[in-house]
Design an enzyme around this catalytic site. Structure first.
Site, PDB file in Angstrom:
ATOM      1  CE  LYS A  34      -0.486   0.093   5.053  1.00 15.28           C
ATOM      2  NZ  LYS A  34      -1.440   0.093   6.172  1.00 15.28           N
ATOM      3  CE1 TYR A 259      13.558  32.229   5.401  1.00 12.81           C
ATOM      4  CE2 TYR A 259      13.784  29.844   5.142  1.00 12.81           C
ATOM      5  CZ  TYR A 259      13.646  31.103   4.586  1.00 12.81           C
ATOM      6  OH  TYR A 259      13.598  31.238   3.230  1.00 12.81           O
TER       7      TYR A 259
END
Length: 363
Positions: A34, A259
């Site tokens: 899956k 940042y």
């Protein structure tokens, strides 16, 4: 040429499959493919795992993609079908399906009444909810569900049974033992085959192996156990995620990087700028200190992960040059470890790589 590469080892996947067989020698194997085979490539994994007895997928579109890729092995739809119109696709593509609700049983009954049937019976696996409280019929509803399925003329009368563990990765929790006991008591006397064990069950609960085991994460060399890596149990990571160093620059004591300027150098040092970020699927929340492997040595991430880059503290005594390979996870740097640094699970990391990552396969 892609800046970020994920190389998948076929040899590792075969090794992991054989390791699973050695742990559960009396069980047949449902290889779970899956979510694009946990990010490793649906069709490629199907071609590698040819010794599997059945392939397991979650969604109908995954099963159809396997059929479109000329995969003729039996396929089990583990999440079951979603509506009445899906049943025709199950029949057309010769798929097996999990049944986990009375809505599905009603759809099967309605299909039987209104559609011409093929000669092949529909193989179903009745899922029993033993405490996961997600999918599955309640134990009190088991007899009714089984009787109604057996009354449907095109459903294979030899019905298999399954359940799903909620705490199998926690050996200190006795809930798995209770689930096993409840399941075995409920299906006592039934002729169908049984599957209980997911990857954690295969590793930690040998009494759950039964007729079938259904490994997912273990096939790809990762551990489902929260405090272990796959390699600690003899599995080999199938995926190596790497990129390259694109810049080296000095950083003075007290200067910040990234940042928010949250990380500041405690002494003069040098930074390596690496071409990967959350735009490639690398976890944005990887903490300062998360290791990156360059030339066999670990260097800590400093500053925030940005969309396209991360920075590592190289120190002043290093031999790193631009163009050197930076391994973000792989055989020598377990993805389970990166997941811990990122407050997540390894499942998420291997599944969230974006289309910018070039996936290739090696023997």
């Amino acid at each position: 040429m892609s800046a970020v590469n994920a190389v998948i080892s076929r040899r590792a996947v075969v090794h992991n499959f054989q390791k699973i067989k050695s742990l559960a020698p009396k069980s047949k194997v449902i290889s779970v493919l899956k979510a694009n085979a946990y990010g490793h490539g649906l069709l490629e994994m199907a071609s590698i795992l040819i010794e599997s007895d059945i392939f397991g997928v979650a969604r109908l579109e995954e099963a159809i993609a396997l059929r479109a890729g000329d995969v003729d092995k039996q396929i089990l739809l583990m999440e079951g079908f979603f509506n009445l119109t899906d049943i025709a696709s199950l029949r057309r593509h010769n798929l097996q399906t999990v049944i986990h609700s009375f809505d599905q049983i009603k759809n099967l009954e309605q299909f039987s009444q209104s559609n011409s049937l093929t000669s092949l019976p529909l193989k179903v696996w009745l899922k029993i909810d033993t405490g996961m409280n997600r999918l599955g019929v309640a134990p009190s509803q088991f007899n009714e569900a089984l009787a109604r399925l057996k009354a449907i003329d095109y459903v294979d009368n030899d019905i298999n049974f399954m359940t799903h563990f909620s705490c199998a990765d926690d050996l200190t929790n006795d809930f798995t033992a209770k689930q096993i006991s409840q399941f075995n008591q409920l299906i006592d006397g039934q002729s169908g085959e049984l599957t209980l064990a997911n990857s954690a069950g295969i590793l930690a609960w040998p009494e759950s192996h039964a007729d079938w085991v259904r490994p997912g994460l273990l096939l790809y060399g990762c551990s489902p156990m929260g405090d272990r890596t796959g390699s600690q149990d003899g599995f080999i990571p199938a995926m190596t995620l790497s990129t390259s160093v694109i810049a080296i620059k000095p950083l003075l004591n007290g200067e910040s990087v990234g940042y928010g300027a949250h990380w500041k150098a405690q002494k003069n040092t040098q930074l390596g700028v690496i071409a990967i970020g959350y735009g490639d699927g690398y976890p944005r929340h990887a903490k300062a200190g998360t290791p990156v492997l360059i030339n066999g040595k670990r260097y800590p991430i400093v500053g925030r992960v940005s969309m396209d880059m991360v920075t590592v503290d190289l120190g002043n005594d290093h031999q790193v040059v631009c163009g050197d390979q930076a391994i973000m996870w792989g055989n020598e740097l377990p993805v389970e470890e990166i997941a811990q640094w990122s407050d997540t699970i390894c499942y998420e990391l291997i599944l969230q790589l974006t289309s910018r990552v070039n996936i290739t396969f090696e023997q």
